[in-house]
Scaffold this motif. Structure first.
Motif, PDB file in Angstrom:
ATOM      1  N   VAL A  48      30.418 -23.608   5.073  1.00 36.05           N
ATOM      2  CA  VAL A  48      30.676 -25.042   4.925  1.00 36.05           C
ATOM      3  C   VAL A  48      30.186 -24.779   3.620  1.00 36.05           C
ATOM      4  O   VAL A  48      28.975 -24.816   3.487  1.00 36.05           O
ATOM      5  CB  VAL A  48      29.883 -25.896   5.561  1.00 36.05           C
ATOM      6  CG1 VAL A  48      29.923 -27.400   4.845  1.00 36.05           C
ATOM      7  CG2 VAL A  48      30.969 -25.934   6.855  1.00 36.05           C
ATOM      8  N   GLY A  49      30.859 -24.606   2.368  1.00 39.06           N
ATOM      9  CA  GLY A  49      29.792 -25.018   0.666  1.00 39.06           C
ATOM     10  C   GLY A  49      29.453 -26.731   0.955  1.00 39.06           C
ATOM     11  O   GLY A  49      29.497 -27.481   0.890  1.00 39.06           O
ATOM     12  N   ILE A  50      27.483 -26.192   0.831  1.00 38.62           N
ATOM     13  CA  ILE A  50      27.342 -27.346   0.600  1.00 38.62           C
ATOM     14  C   ILE A  50      26.559 -27.977  -0.623  1.00 38.62           C
ATOM     15  O   ILE A  50      26.663 -27.052  -1.654  1.00 38.62           O
ATOM     16  CB  ILE A  50      25.343 -27.484   1.237  1.00 38.62           C
ATOM     17  CG1 ILE A  50      24.941 -26.050   0.612  1.00 38.62           C
ATOM     18  CG2 ILE A  50      26.119 -27.280   3.141  1.00 38.62           C
ATOM     19  CD1 ILE A  50      23.958 -25.981   1.403  1.00 38.62           C
ATOM     20  N   GLU A  51      26.602 -29.186  -0.811  1.00 40.54           N
ATOM     21  CA  GLU A  51      26.218 -29.615  -2.268  1.00 40.54           C
ATOM     22  C   GLU A  51      24.432 -30.258  -2.272  1.00 40.54           C
ATOM     23  O   GLU A  51      24.026 -31.007  -2.874  1.00 40.54           O
ATOM     24  CB  GLU A  51      27.374 -30.899  -2.245  1.00 40.54           C
ATOM     25  CG  GLU A  51      28.408 -30.289  -2.633  1.00 40.54           C
ATOM     26  CD  GLU A  51      30.337 -31.083  -2.760  1.00 40.54           C
ATOM     27  OE1 GLU A  51      29.294 -32.442  -2.989  1.00 40.54           O
ATOM     28  OE2 GLU A  51      30.580 -30.870  -3.894  1.00 40.54           O
ATOM     29  N   ALA A  52      24.252 -31.103  -0.845  1.00 37.01           N
ATOM     30  CA  ALA A  52      23.263 -30.961  -0.432  1.00 37.01           C
ATOM     31  C   ALA A  52      22.652 -30.599   0.719  1.00 37.01           C
ATOM     32  O   ALA A  52      23.398 -30.516   1.584  1.00 37.01           O
ATOM     33  CB  ALA A  52      23.659 -32.790  -0.303  1.00 37.01           C
TER      34      ALA A  52
ATOM     35  N   TYR B 169      26.608 -22.721   4.555  1.00 38.33           N
ATOM     36  CA  TYR B 169      25.964 -22.262   5.863  1.00 38.33           C
ATOM     37  C   TYR B 169      27.421 -22.179   6.554  1.00 38.33           C
ATOM     38  O   TYR B 169      28.377 -22.768   6.392  1.00 38.33           O
ATOM     39  CB  TYR B 169      24.957 -23.174   6.458  1.00 38.33           C
ATOM     40  CG  TYR B 169      23.711 -23.317   6.362  1.00 38.33           C
ATOM     41  CD1 TYR B 169      22.300 -21.899   5.914  1.00 38.33           C
ATOM     42  CD2 TYR B 169      23.369 -24.212   4.991  1.00 38.33           C
ATOM     43  CE1 TYR B 169      21.748 -23.145   4.719  1.00 38.33           C
ATOM     44  CE2 TYR B 169      21.925 -25.141   4.983  1.00 38.33           C
ATOM     45  CZ  TYR B 169      21.423 -23.529   4.422  1.00 38.33           C
ATOM     46  OH  TYR B 169      20.248 -23.602   3.938  1.00 38.33           O
ATOM     47  N   HIS B 170      27.688 -21.282   7.711  1.00 41.14           N
ATOM     48  CA  HIS B 170      28.565 -21.368   8.936  1.00 41.14           C
ATOM     49  C   HIS B 170      28.921 -23.346   9.546  1.00 41.14           C
ATOM     50  O   HIS B 170      27.583 -23.291   9.769  1.00 41.14           O
ATOM     51  CB  HIS B 170      28.538 -20.383   9.343  1.00 41.14           C
ATOM     52  CG  HIS B 170      28.463 -19.056   9.038  1.00 41.14           C
ATOM     53  ND1 HIS B 170      27.337 -18.659   8.622  1.00 41.14           N
ATOM     54  CD2 HIS B 170      29.750 -18.121   8.584  1.00 41.14           C
ATOM     55  CE1 HIS B 170      28.121 -17.368   7.893  1.00 41.14           C
ATOM     56  NE2 HIS B 170      29.794 -16.902   7.822  1.00 41.14           N
ATOM     57  N   GLU B 171      29.949 -23.234   9.574  1.00 39.05           N
ATOM     58  CA  GLU B 171      29.984 -24.096  10.502  1.00 39.05           C
ATOM     59  C   GLU B 171      29.867 -24.083  12.039  1.00 39.05           C
ATOM     60  O   GLU B 171      29.794 -23.147  12.192  1.00 39.05           O
ATOM     61  CB  GLU B 171      31.877 -24.360  10.565  1.00 39.05           C
ATOM     62  CG  GLU B 171      32.029 -25.207   9.512  1.00 39.05           C
ATOM     63  CD  GLU B 171      33.555 -25.193   9.520  1.00 39.05           C
ATOM     64  OE1 GLU B 171      34.442 -25.804  10.869  1.00 39.05           O
ATOM     65  OE2 GLU B 171      35.004 -25.290   8.344  1.00 39.05           O
ATOM     66  N   ARG B 172      29.828 -25.248  12.472  1.00 41.03           N
ATOM     67  CA  ARG B 172      29.155 -24.920  13.762  1.00 41.03           C
ATOM     68  C   ARG B 172      30.353 -24.016  14.619  1.00 41.03           C
ATOM     69  O   ARG B 172      31.038 -24.718  14.666  1.00 41.03           O
ATOM     70  CB  ARG B 172      29.223 -26.838  14.657  1.00 41.03           C
ATOM     71  CG  ARG B 172      28.487 -27.035  15.974  1.00 41.03           C
ATOM     72  CD  ARG B 172      27.900 -28.170  16.145  1.00 41.03           C
ATOM     73  NE  ARG B 172      27.281 -29.051  15.174  1.00 41.03           N
ATOM     74  CZ  ARG B 172      25.514 -28.667  15.679  1.00 41.03           C
ATOM     75  NH1 ARG B 172      25.401 -27.693  16.045  1.00 41.03           N
ATOM     76  NH2 ARG B 172      24.869 -28.644  14.484  1.00 41.03           N
TER      77      ARG B 172
END
Length: 409
Positions: A140-144, A131-134
């Protein structure tokens, strides 16, 4: 330059508001009453530290929280969070001069979001999926992700591998992932033109990952199993990347409330019907006219209805209700009308309903502000608002679904 401010209240998008010289400064990740240190950027600010935390502040449950822009309110204690969401509905109604019996909020818990829309981009020799950063355009690459179903979370590494094959050199790839009864339904848009044409390799990847279906740039690469959703016994296979309610729990709560609202109606118009979330359930007891402008969604509804057993007739009208709402003479033959428009609301259709003789209207909305506008139109047209139900489909976000019942004597 850092400065210290006190948060006065939360705005409707969940940001804290500090009043500096009678001008609002919006500070994400804060709570009312907190003293915080910020760095101002116009009317918005970046939170540097919390000097005096609220008693309602809790530890977020996601390791990406604070950077990822997907959630806004994980730092808020549960009871206060629920009260804030209910207040957003009350405030939207009050702004239109509407008082209502607001039922207790229905919550969709963590791990129940069955639909995710992710982005992927090439960055420094690797691909980030998330998702995009605030307050930024970076990813942001997410792992959870605590809101997504366990099956989607378990597949994040695999989905990142797929994105690595297909992400364009420039720009973003968009990946819609739906957790269905048959497995994950993955639809990708914006894929690299060259790699996206290698259907055999992509089909093998999908089979090894045990996806139900994989679609790329609008084409179905492979369908191993029909990626169906269970709509009260009707198996509905949505179009690739098509809209469905984000949470099965929330969908069930909204559907139950819609059925309660229409009561014993025998003829029902379901407006902005999508792929049949409500129509396929209503058809167990009533004849339905489903109206929707999205042709693939209507085709999915029709296929589900024809393959189901024991349902009454669902007729269809492919129609843009913003430009061509059903007129009073078209509506007057129905015992009840259900409408569930996009965030823009149903302004044109509400105006026509207000002129009709329909006895019962059930309004569903993901935007309390446009819902309040449409309810005002219906109330001014002679309807009485019986009750309103908030449904927290989008956990930890500022968004809220609402179901409202109106009747005409």
């Amino acid at each position: 330059m850092p400065e210290t401010v006190t948060i006065d209240h939360l705005a409707h998008r969940g940001d804290g508001v500090a009043l500096v010289g009678d001008k609002p400064i919006y500070v994400p990740l804060t709570l009312a009453g907190e003293t915080v240190q910020i760095e101002r950027k116009g009317e918005r600010a970046r939170l540097l530290s919390v000097e005096s935390p609220s008693s309602q502040r809790i530890e977020p449950i996601c390791p990406h929280y604070g950077v990822c822009g997907g959630c806004a309110l994980q730092h808020m204690e549960a009871a206060a969070y629920r009260a804030w969401k209910e207040e957003q509905v009350k405030a939207a109604l009050a702004a239109r001069g509407i008082e209502a019996d607001i039922r207790p909020i229905v919550e969709a818990g963590p791990g129940t979001r069955r639909r995710a829309v992710l982005s992927a981009v090439r960055a420094g020799g690797r691909v980030l999926l998330g998702y995009h950063e605030r307050m930024a355009n970076r990813l942001v690459g997410i792992e959870a992700c605590p809101v997504l179903t366990p099956r989607i979370v378990a597949a994040l590494t695999t989905l990142n591998g797929l994105a690595s094959r297909l992400a364009p050199r420039k720009g973003e790839l968009r990946m819609s992932v739906l957790d269905t009864t048959a497995g994950l339904d993955v639809a990708i848009d914006g894929a690299d033109r060259k790699t996206s044409r290698d259907f055999p390799a992509l089909g093998r990847f999908a089979a090894e990952a045990d996806f139900a279906r994989l679609s790329v740039n609008g084409e179905v690469v492979i369908e191993i199993r029909p990626p169906a959703l269970d709509f009260a016994g009707a198996a509905m296979v949505p179009p690739p990347g098509g809209f469905v309610q984000a949470s099965a729990e929330a969908e069930a709560a909204m559907s139950q409330t819609v059925l309660e609202g229409i009561g014993g109606a025998k003829r029902v118009a379901d407006l902005f019907a999508g792929s049949g979330t409500f129509a396929l359930r209503i058809a167990h007891e009533a004849m339905v006219l489903a109206v929707e402008s999205d042709k693939p969604a209507m085709a999915a509804l029709d296929t589900a209805w024809r393959r189901a057993s024991g349902l009454k007739t669902i007729s269809q009208d492919v129609r843009d209700l913003f430009r061509s709402p059903l007129r009073p003479e078209e509506l007057d033959g129905f015992d009840a009308v259900v409408f569930d428009p996009p965030r823009a609301g149903a302004k044109e259709q509400a105006a026509q309903l207000a002129l009709s003789k329909v006895k019962t209207v059930v309004a569903v909305s993901c935007n309390p502000a446009t819902l309040a506008r449409d309810l005002r139109t219906l109330i001014d047209g002679g309807y009485a608002l019986k009750w309103v139900l908030p449904v927290d489909q989008f956990l930890f976000s500022p968004h809220i679904e609402v179901v409202a019942l109106l009747t005409r004597e």
